[in-house]
Write an enzyme that holds these catalytic residues in place. Sequence first.
Site: not given
Length: 493
Positions: A285, A332, A385
């Site tokens: 992430d 990511e 998201d």
Amino acid sequence: MPISALPSKYGIGTLGKAAYDFIDFLSAASQKYWQILPVGPLSYGDSPYQSLSTYAGNPYFVDLDLLVRDGLLKKADIEGIDWGSDPCRVDYGKLFNNRFTVLKKAADKGLVRDAEAVAAFEEENKSWLPDYTLFMALKRHFNMQPWSQWPDEDIRLHKAAACRKYRKDLAEDIRLFTYIQFLFFKQWDALKAYAGEKGVGIIGDLPIYVAMDSADVWSEPHWFQLDEANRPTDVSGVPPDYFSADGQLWGNPLYRWDKMKRDHFGWWVRRVGGAFRLYDVLGFDHFRGLECYWAVPSGVSTAKNGRWVKGPGMDLIRVLTGKYSDKSFIAEDLGFLTPEVKQLLADSGFPGMKVLEFAFDSREESDYLPHTYPRNCICYTGTHDNATIMGWKDEAAAEDVACAVKYLGLNSKEGFNWGMIRGGMSSVANLFVAQMQDYLGLGSEARVNIPGFPSGNWTWRMEKGAATAKLAKKMAGLTKLYGRAVEAATEEA
């Protein structure tokens, strides 16, 4: 598809029958991976990215029916409890108030019955479990306050004598939280083994930061940018961007990368090892934070006034890929990408992410358009998201939607969501991932998270019976058409 979003009679998805059924569904749909959100115990805002521990499992995911089957609970122990009235939403307040009472009943019986297995589990997890269970017992003792507000300074500062004292005083709660973790990992290991038998790998997400109110920061404060009183000096966030004009103020403590490097990133090696205990493939992430991260002075109200600070870059990545050379990572790499971040991605060899919802900017050509993809990437319709595809259709600028329609040849007969899925499936990306909501054609009501909004997120749940055999057949057909099915690859070979 988050674990929490699985159907269940008990307020939230669990590691029980619905999870096994979903794996069967994925197998029937010729899917190779199930990507989930972090599975740690929840803290601030019920976000899986603000966990109380980077190693522990979420107690809410322990399946109650399996505990009945195992003889640890009676059916009456789990019936008649208010887990929430909406089967499509998680009510975290009701879970918090009721779940631990039920789990304690299981622990009262299981701690005696399973004493030998629990002792072996404690030995296997001795690097993190004692601090986590003491931390949770202390939170209960201090009315769930963040550890930074505990009134006993010695235990707040994790002093050895205070830890010994509270381990003795809070022994009962420590045993409870130990047994809950024993149950979680017992159920997790069985589910993961089943997924492996069905040819379904688990992709997990590793948040770049850990929560301030976590056992990790409390027990090892020397790895974080804290002052003498263990208060953060700078905290995490991102500058103003697509999601928020004020940026996002995450508030996590930042790492002392200089000290971690001198230790050969031992803390990170242990943390990533804990993640691979859970997952087959690990998503990194906020990958751009390894090249340069946004540091915000502690105490400010927005992330606007932060500054960019150099991260560990390839120094960390080389250590992790060297230690876990047989494992796979995903970067990511969303957000503001500088040439330096792009170079770091290339040097790492990790596949980056291509999000279809970002592709159709009518004002300029985007490198999220499928014809620009390298093979070494993962194509997503959207992430947790983002809006669902149907939500994006309703919320995006009309000219951007028109751009998608023209580029992909979208039409009402095929269905807007299925046309977008086809666009990703037919790309050269090594892997294509879609949200379950997109296969179901759900709108904004099924969005998982809106960044920058601290409450009301992470609650969506799939209706029971939504993952049908008809849907699996349709998914399998499209997957095979574009040569992505495991069976197709075997036949070609």
